[in-house]
Design a protein around this motif. Sequence first.
Motif, PDB file in Angstrom:
ATOM      1  N   MET A  12       0.860  -1.061   0.084  1.00 17.57           N
ATOM      2  CA  MET A  12       0.106  -0.074   0.050  1.00 17.57           C
ATOM      3  C   MET A  12       0.753   1.263   0.141  1.00 17.57           C
ATOM      4  SD  MET A  12      -3.549  -0.914   1.644  1.00 17.57           S
ATOM      5  CE  MET A  12      -4.101   0.311   2.660  1.00 17.57           C
ATOM      6  N   GLN A  13       1.887   1.279   0.801  1.00 21.71           N
ATOM      7  CA  GLN A  13       2.700   2.409   0.855  1.00 21.71           C
ATOM      8  C   GLN A  13       3.367   2.662  -0.421  1.00 21.71           C
ATOM      9  OE1 GLN A  13       2.991   4.690   3.206  1.00 21.71           O
ATOM     10  NE2 GLN A  13       4.433   5.921   2.188  1.00 21.71           N
ATOM     11  N   GLY A  14       3.612   1.637  -1.194  1.00 16.91           N
ATOM     12  CA  GLY A  14       4.270   1.795  -2.647  1.00 16.91           C
ATOM     13  C   GLY A  14       3.439   2.522  -3.481  1.00 16.91           C
ATOM     14  N   ASP A  15       1.954   2.018  -3.526  1.00 19.42           N
ATOM     15  CA  ASP A  15       0.996   2.768  -4.319  1.00 19.42           C
ATOM     16  C   ASP A  15       0.982   4.156  -4.131  1.00 19.42           C
ATOM     17  OD1 ASP A  15       0.691  -0.006  -5.443  1.00 19.42           O
ATOM     18  OD2 ASP A  15      -1.146  -0.247  -4.188  1.00 19.42           O
ATOM     19  N   VAL A  16       1.138   4.512  -2.882  1.00 24.53           N
ATOM     20  CA  VAL A  16       0.698   5.937  -2.349  1.00 24.53           C
ATOM     21  C   VAL A  16       2.142   6.789  -3.036  1.00 24.53           C
ATOM     22  CG1 VAL A  16       0.806   7.416  -0.521  1.00 24.53           C
ATOM     23  CG2 VAL A  16      -0.759   5.389  -0.389  1.00 24.53           C
ATOM     24  N   GLU A  17       3.317   6.295  -2.813  1.00 20.39           N
ATOM     25  CA  GLU A  17       4.434   6.899  -3.182  1.00 20.39           C
ATOM     26  C   GLU A  17       4.456   7.025  -4.781  1.00 20.39           C
ATOM     27  OE1 GLU A  17       7.805   4.574  -1.578  1.00 20.39           O
ATOM     28  OE2 GLU A  17       7.325   5.287   0.316  1.00 20.39           O
ATOM     29  N   GLU A  18       3.915   5.776  -5.432  1.00 16.90           N
ATOM     30  CA  GLU A  18       3.914   6.005  -7.163  1.00 16.90           C
ATOM     31  C   GLU A  18       2.856   6.993  -7.428  1.00 16.90           C
ATOM     32  OE1 GLU A  18       3.263   2.235  -8.939  1.00 16.90           O
ATOM     33  OE2 GLU A  18       4.704   1.259  -7.752  1.00 16.90           O
ATOM     34  N   ALA A  19       1.749   7.334  -6.659  1.00 17.94           N
ATOM     35  CA  ALA A  19       0.685   8.287  -6.958  1.00 17.94           C
ATOM     36  C   ALA A  19       1.320   9.709  -6.652  1.00 17.94           C
ATOM     37  CB  ALA A  19      -0.490   7.803  -6.329  1.00 17.94           C
ATOM     38  N   VAL A  20       2.040   9.760  -5.527  1.00 18.52           N
ATOM     39  CA  VAL A  20       2.787  11.045  -5.363  1.00 18.52           C
ATOM     40  C   VAL A  20       3.714  11.577  -6.235  1.00 18.52           C
ATOM     41  CG1 VAL A  20       3.856  12.116  -3.411  1.00 18.52           C
ATOM     42  CG2 VAL A  20       2.095  10.690  -2.828  1.00 18.52           C
ATOM     43  N   GLU A  21       4.313  10.541  -6.703  1.00 16.31           N
ATOM     44  CA  GLU A  21       5.531  10.664  -7.840  1.00 16.31           C
ATOM     45  C   GLU A  21       4.752  11.172  -9.191  1.00 16.31           C
ATOM     46  OE1 GLU A  21       9.155   8.637  -9.788  1.00 16.31           O
ATOM     47  OE2 GLU A  21       8.739   8.103  -7.942  1.00 16.31           O
ATOM     48  N   ALA A  22       3.685  10.531  -9.312  1.00 22.47           N
ATOM     49  CA  ALA A  22       3.113  10.877 -10.582  1.00 22.47           C
ATOM     50  C   ALA A  22       2.245  12.055 -10.568  1.00 22.47           C
ATOM     51  CB  ALA A  22       1.841   9.679 -10.982  1.00 22.47           C
ATOM     52  N   LEU A  23       1.895  12.534  -9.595  1.00 22.47           N
ATOM     53  CA  LEU A  23       1.048  13.889  -9.335  1.00 22.47           C
ATOM     54  C   LEU A  23       2.212  14.915  -9.367  1.00 22.47           C
ATOM     55  CD1 LEU A  23      -1.342  15.256  -8.636  1.00 22.47           C
ATOM     56  CD2 LEU A  23      -1.006  14.987  -6.203  1.00 22.47           C
ATOM     57  N   LEU A  24       3.389  14.821  -8.619  1.00 28.33           N
ATOM     58  CA  LEU A  24       4.400  15.877  -8.700  1.00 28.33           C
ATOM     59  C   LEU A  24       4.841  16.125 -10.152  1.00 28.33           C
ATOM     60  CD1 LEU A  24       6.442  14.975  -5.409  1.00 28.33           C
ATOM     61  CD2 LEU A  24       4.696  16.999  -6.084  1.00 28.33           C
ATOM     62  N   ASN A  25       5.252  15.058 -10.672  1.00 22.57           N
ATOM     63  CA  ASN A  25       5.646  14.922 -12.248  1.00 22.57           C
ATOM     64  C   ASN A  25       4.498  15.640 -12.889  1.00 22.57           C
ATOM     65  OD1 ASN A  25       8.026  13.778 -11.704  1.00 22.57           O
ATOM     66  ND2 ASN A  25       7.207  11.644 -12.157  1.00 22.57           N
ATOM     67  N   ALA A  26       3.205  15.520 -12.935  1.00 20.93           N
ATOM     68  CA  ALA A  26       2.191  16.092 -13.602  1.00 20.93           C
ATOM     69  C   ALA A  26       2.092  17.492 -13.358  1.00 20.93           C
ATOM     70  CB  ALA A  26       0.891  15.351 -13.386  1.00 20.93           C
ATOM     71  N   MET A  27       2.461  17.938 -11.976  1.00 17.83           N
ATOM     72  CA  MET A  27       2.286  19.284 -11.678  1.00 17.83           C
ATOM     73  C   MET A  27       3.839  19.814 -12.288  1.00 17.83           C
ATOM     74  SD  MET A  27       1.141  19.070  -7.727  1.00 17.83           S
ATOM     75  CE  MET A  27       1.765  20.743  -7.279  1.00 17.83           C
ATOM     76  N   LEU A  28       4.631  19.388 -12.230  1.00 18.10           N
ATOM     77  CA  LEU A  28       5.844  19.932 -12.839  1.00 18.10           C
ATOM     78  C   LEU A  28       5.935  20.230 -14.228  1.00 18.10           C
ATOM     79  CD1 LEU A  28       8.981  18.166 -11.075  1.00 18.10           C
ATOM     80  CD2 LEU A  28       7.971  20.397 -10.820  1.00 18.10           C
ATOM     81  N   ASN A  29       5.040  19.251 -15.098  1.00 23.30           N
ATOM     82  CA  ASN A  29       4.792  19.617 -16.342  1.00 23.30           C
ATOM     83  C   ASN A  29       3.710  20.368 -16.932  1.00 23.30           C
ATOM     84  OD1 ASN A  29       6.938  17.799 -16.986  1.00 23.30           O
ATOM     85  ND2 ASN A  29       5.602  15.852 -16.814  1.00 23.30           N
ATOM     86  N   LEU A  30       2.911  20.847 -15.818  1.00 22.28           N
ATOM     87  CA  LEU A  30       1.862  21.746 -15.985  1.00 22.28           C
ATOM     88  C   LEU A  30       2.281  23.038 -16.638  1.00 22.28           C
ATOM     89  CD1 LEU A  30      -1.116  22.183 -15.808  1.00 22.28           C
ATOM     90  CD2 LEU A  30      -0.766  22.720 -13.513  1.00 22.28           C
ATOM     91  N   ARG A  31       1.835  23.533 -17.762  1.00 20.01           N
ATOM     92  CA  ARG A  31       2.031  24.701 -18.228  1.00 20.01           C
ATOM     93  C   ARG A  31       0.773  25.430 -18.620  1.00 20.01           C
ATOM     94  NH1 ARG A  31       6.213  23.525 -22.621  1.00 20.01           N
ATOM     95  NH2 ARG A  31       4.769  22.127 -23.052  1.00 20.01           N
ATOM     96  N   PHE A  32       0.791  26.752 -18.651  1.00 19.24           N
ATOM     97  CA  PHE A  32      -0.237  27.753 -19.148  1.00 19.24           C
ATOM     98  C   PHE A  32      -0.369  27.448 -20.702  1.00 19.24           C
ATOM     99  CE2 PHE A  32       0.069  29.456 -14.947  1.00 19.24           C
ATOM    100  CZ  PHE A  32      -1.051  29.310 -14.500  1.00 19.24           C
ATOM    101  N   LYS A  33      -1.437  27.372 -21.147  1.00 15.42           N
ATOM    102  CA  LYS A  33      -1.380  27.358 -22.547  1.00 15.42           C
ATOM    103  C   LYS A  33      -1.472  28.735 -23.284  1.00 15.42           C
ATOM    104  CE  LYS A  33      -3.814  23.215 -23.102  1.00 15.42           C
ATOM    105  NZ  LYS A  33      -4.819  22.221 -23.836  1.00 15.42           N
TER     106      LYS A  33
END
Length: 144
Positions: A1-22
């Motif tokens: 379970m902890q591994g799933d949470v860490e993967e989700a957090v990492e995916a969310l952080l990567n998505a936030m870093l790639n977020l740009r205004f159009k």
Amino acid sequence: MQGDVEEAVEALLNAMLNLRFKADKSLLTQLTEAAQQIDLSAYTSESVERFEAALAHAKATLDNEALSQDDQAVVDRAFDDLQKAIEGLAQADGTSSLAVNGDGTLSTATNSAKTGDTAPIALASALLLAGAAVVLCKKRGTEQ
């Protein structure tokens, strides 16, 4: 379970870093829509070719979802190119392609303009002066 949470957090952080205004494409969209309404049959083939190339580039720019605020210059360039291509359309008969449309709300009536009718002001001034003259005449009559 902890591994799933860490993967989700990492995916969310990567998505936030790639977020740009159009990039803002609103003006380009309006110009492209207006350009598509132009009847090209009265223009020279050379000017139509330049116009169609600029229109195709503008459409490709509009379709590019990857453009961010950092790429706003690309959108602005496509807008400028299309606008110049529209202005560069040359009539096949050699006349100017720029039409000057007047203000359709103008009228030829003899009434005063809505922004500066002076008749009521002149009438009010005349009445004020006449009233002042009557008061002065009465005042001089009572002093004698």
